[in-house]
Structure formats: C-alpha cells, structure tokens
Design a protein around this motif. Structure first.
Motif, mmCIF file in Angstrom:
data_model
loop_
_atom_site.group_PDB
_atom_site.id
_atom_site.type_symbol
_atom_site.label_atom_id
_atom_site.label_comp_id
_atom_site.label_asym_id
_atom_site.label_seq_id
_atom_site.Cartn_x
_atom_site.Cartn_y
_atom_site.Cartn_z
ATOM 1 N N ARG A 1 -0.960 21.050 -40.148
ATOM 2 C CA ARG A 1 -1.613 20.094 -39.232
ATOM 3 C C ARG A 1 -0.569 19.420 -38.353
ATOM 4 N NH1 ARG A 1 -6.703 17.808 -39.154
ATOM 5 N NH2 ARG A 1 -5.816 15.968 -38.198
ATOM 6 N N GLY A 2 0.597 19.149 -38.963
ATOM 7 C CA GLY A 2 1.680 18.492 -38.239
ATOM 8 C C GLY A 2 2.159 19.300 -37.036
ATOM 9 N N LEU A 3 1.969 20.612 -37.093
ATOM 10 C CA LEU A 3 2.366 21.477 -35.977
ATOM 11 C C LEU A 3 1.658 21.091 -34.675
ATOM 12 C CD1 LEU A 3 2.198 25.176 -37.223
ATOM 13 C CD2 LEU A 3 4.206 24.005 -36.348
ATOM 14 N N LEU A 4 0.417 20.611 -34.848
ATOM 15 C CA LEU A 4 -0.380 20.288 -33.663
ATOM 16 C C LEU A 4 0.128 19.027 -32.960
ATOM 17 C CD1 LEU A 4 -4.030 20.944 -34.937
ATOM 18 C CD2 LEU A 4 -2.537 22.495 -33.674
ATOM 19 N N ALA A 5 0.805 18.199 -33.719
ATOM 20 C CA ALA A 5 1.253 16.916 -33.157
ATOM 21 C C ALA A 5 2.563 17.045 -32.393
ATOM 22 C CB ALA A 5 1.389 15.887 -34.275
ATOM 23 N N VAL A 6 3.247 18.190 -32.544
ATOM 24 C CA VAL A 6 4.552 18.357 -31.881
ATOM 25 C C VAL A 6 4.528 19.584 -30.962
ATOM 26 C CG1 VAL A 6 5.834 17.240 -33.737
ATOM 27 C CG2 VAL A 6 5.504 19.709 -33.806
ATOM 28 N N GLN A 7 5.586 19.740 -30.184
ATOM 29 C CA GLN A 7 5.644 20.853 -29.242
ATOM 30 C C GLN A 7 7.019 21.514 -29.256
ATOM 31 O OE1 GLN A 7 4.133 18.609 -25.795
ATOM 32 N NE2 GLN A 7 2.875 20.406 -25.371
ATOM 33 N N GLY A 8 7.075 22.724 -28.686
ATOM 34 C CA GLY A 8 8.349 23.417 -28.475
ATOM 35 C C GLY A 8 9.186 23.558 -29.732
ATOM 36 N N GLU A 9 10.471 23.216 -29.586
ATOM 37 C CA GLU A 9 11.455 23.403 -30.671
ATOM 38 C C GLU A 9 11.133 22.617 -31.929
ATOM 39 O OE1 GLU A 9 14.230 25.494 -31.118
ATOM 40 O OE2 GLU A 9 12.966 26.415 -29.581
ATOM 41 N N GLU A 10 10.408 21.529 -31.755
ATOM 42 C CA GLU A 10 10.061 20.689 -32.922
ATOM 43 C C GLU A 10 9.175 21.437 -33.922
ATOM 44 O OE1 GLU A 10 9.404 16.191 -32.207
ATOM 45 O OE2 GLU A 10 8.785 17.228 -30.375
ATOM 46 N N ARG A 11 8.559 22.530 -33.442
ATOM 47 C CA ARG A 11 7.644 23.274 -34.320
ATOM 48 C C ARG A 11 8.400 24.172 -35.309
ATOM 49 N NH1 ARG A 11 3.587 24.924 -29.495
ATOM 50 N NH2 ARG A 11 2.154 23.178 -29.687
ATOM 51 N N LYS A 12 9.605 24.580 -34.934
ATOM 52 C CA LYS A 12 10.362 25.563 -35.727
ATOM 53 C C LYS A 12 10.597 25.096 -37.177
ATOM 54 C CE LYS A 12 13.176 29.261 -36.108
ATOM 55 N NZ LYS A 12 13.400 29.224 -37.524
ATOM 56 N N LYS B 1 -0.201 32.097 -33.543
ATOM 57 C CA LYS B 1 -0.410 32.300 -32.102
ATOM 58 C C LYS B 1 0.271 31.210 -31.284
ATOM 59 C CE LYS B 1 -4.149 35.362 -31.366
ATOM 60 N NZ LYS B 1 -4.946 35.907 -30.279
ATOM 61 N N ILE B 2 0.146 29.973 -31.737
ATOM 62 C CA ILE B 2 0.714 28.842 -31.002
ATOM 63 C C ILE B 2 2.238 28.954 -30.922
ATOM 64 C CG2 ILE B 2 1.180 26.340 -31.161
ATOM 65 C CD1 ILE B 2 -1.641 25.905 -32.081
ATOM 66 N N THR B 3 2.844 29.380 -32.036
ATOM 67 C CA THR B 3 4.312 29.362 -32.096
ATOM 68 C C THR B 3 4.941 30.722 -31.786
ATOM 69 O OG1 THR B 3 4.299 29.904 -34.452
ATOM 70 C CG2 THR B 3 4.310 27.566 -33.890
ATOM 71 N N GLY B 4 4.158 31.792 -31.848
ATOM 72 C CA GLY B 4 4.720 33.135 -31.684
ATOM 73 C C GLY B 4 5.557 33.561 -32.883
ATOM 74 N N LEU B 5 5.475 32.805 -33.999
ATOM 75 C CA LEU B 5 6.231 33.136 -35.225
ATOM 76 C C LEU B 5 5.256 33.614 -36.293
ATOM 77 C CD1 LEU B 5 8.413 29.897 -35.257
ATOM 78 C CD2 LEU B 5 9.193 32.189 -34.594
ATOM 79 N N LYS B 6 5.731 34.523 -37.141
ATOM 80 C CA LYS B 6 4.865 35.067 -38.178
ATOM 81 C C LYS B 6 4.987 34.275 -39.483
ATOM 82 C CE LYS B 6 2.632 38.910 -37.456
ATOM 83 N NZ LYS B 6 1.164 38.732 -37.404
#
Ligand SMILES: N[C@@H](CCC(=O)N[C@@H](CS)C(=O)NCC(=O)O)C(=O)O
Length: 230
Positions: free
Chosen positions: A112-123, A174-179
């Motif tokens: 859920r936290g992924l939705l609150a951040v963007q870009g590099e912060e998601r990694k 899909k959002i992050t392009g990471l598996k």
C-alpha cells in the motif's frame, strides 16, 4: 431473516472482500454481494461494523461477522459440508495463521505504501516486498508438501490470505516495472499463482489487472493529494 440468507458487504477492488468470496465459493454457498461505495459509508456498513467501519462484512441471517480472516474461519466452521479451508493439524493451522498475520501486518501495508510514493522511492519498498515473497516461497515448500497449494491439493487458509493480493501484486509490478514473482527466484509461487487464479473458486472474481491499475492510480493520487498521473 432466514439463517441461510447470506450477504457480503464488499467492494470489487478489495482484496479482503475477495477472501470472503473465495471462501464462500469453496463451500458452494450462495450469497448476495452488496457493493459498498463509501460515498458516504452505507448505514448497513456503519451498523454492521461499528468498530472499524470497514468492509468486508459477512451478514449471515441477521448476524454480521467482520474482519476478513475471521470471516474465512467463520465460513469454514459454519459450512462444514464443503472442503475444509483450515488445515486439520494444529501445527499446520498455526503456520497458516502466522503467515496470514505477516501478510496483513507487514507485507501488504508495504505494498500500500508504494502508492504513496513515486519514482526512486518505490525501489526500497519493492525490495522489501521481494524479500517477503522469497520467505513465502520457502513457506510454500514446507506447507504444500509437493502439492499445488499451501493447503495441499485444494485452496486453504493461507492460499486465500495470500492469493487475494495477487491482483494488487500485478499492479505493483506494472507501476514499478519490477517483478515480484519470477521464475528465477520464486518458481513455485509462479506456478501456485497460476493454479490459484485458474481455480473454480477464484476464476471470475479476481479483479482484472488493468481495471485495478486504473483504480490504483486514482487512489495513489488521492494519497499524495495530486491529480491522477500515469
Ligand atoms: N483488517 C481488515 C481490513 C479491511 C479493510 O481495510 N477494508 C478497506 C477496503 S479494502 C475498507 O473498508 N476501507 C474503508 C476505510 O478504511 O474507511 C480485514 O481484514 O477485513
């Protein structure tokens, strides 16, 4: 109201409501799905779950049951004629419950936290999710004992607790392009996810990834207080 009158107060994107739907399907229980729109919260929701005011709520006859994992256990105990959802062995049951708590208290909140951040912060969040998936891959090896599901030959408690998040897992990918699920690191879970989604109790009620993705974008924008963006 008749005792066999079963209603489920839920919402289509909710992984928690999905748990109850899968459990009801496993037991072949007919039920009415009431879509909660939260705008504002319905009187029925406020009356049925006055403590948390959240979906899902299972309404069996005139009795409301709240909290998805409690609902799944209730369904297992109330409709004993269908396949068992919780393992019969106390130790296996404890292991399933342990991972279900991990998923709800640690793994999904990170997602859920992924939705609150963007870009590099998601990694770093994706890394944490990935580490969790590797732990679950190991747990699968122990629980499934070579069978298709955590529950063995059929979908069990931990399958439901984890499988309900597969739609959101695809959205995160899909959002992050990471598996998160991949053949190299988690081959057994890749196969498990396919079997889970293809199961008769799940097929047809798992939300489509693209529809969920659109919903997630709107939710993410709300969480960040910004207009929706791709
Ligand atoms: N721990 C609860 C979580 C349920 C939950 O978070 N439901 C969300 C929808 S997915 C909800 O009702 N949100 C409304 C709110 O927070 O006000 C469960 O397992 O049932």
């Amino acid at each position: 109201m008749a005792k066999n009158d079963v209603k489920l107060l839920g919402a289509w994107p909710s992984p928690y409501a999905l748990r109850a739907r899968i459990a009801l399907n496993i037991k072949s229980v007919k039920y009415e799905f009431l879509e909660e729109t939260f705008a504002p919260k319905s009187e029925l929701l406020l009356k049925s779950n006055p403590v948390y005011k959240k979906i899902p709520v299972l309404i069996h006859g005139d009795k409301p049951i709240c909290e998805s994992l409690v609902i799944v256990q209730y369904i297992d105990e109330a409709w004993t004629s269908g396949p068992s959802i919780l393992p019969s062995d106390p130790c296996d049951r404890a292991i399933h419950r342990f991972w279900a708590v991990y998923l709800d208290e640690t793994w999904f909140p990170t997602m859920r936290g992924l939705l609150a951040v963007q870009g590099e912060e998601r990694k770093p969040l994706m890394d944490q999710l990935s580490e969790g998936i590797v732990l679950l891959e190991e747990a699968f090896g122990k629980c499934s004992k070579g069978k298709a599901f955590f529950g063995g030959d059929g979908i069990g408690y931990l399958d439901i607790a984890f499988g309900c998040f597969l739609g959101w897992l695809r959205v995160a990918e899909k959002i992050t392009g990471l598996k998160l699920l991949d053949e190299a690191k988690t081959p057994r879970l890749v196969k498990w996810a396919e079997s889970f989604c293809a199961d008769a109790a799940v097929k047809g009620i798992m939300p489509e990834t693209d529809k969920l993705l659109e919903f997630a974008k709107v939710l993410a924008a709300k969480m960040r207080g910004a207009p929706p963006k791709n």
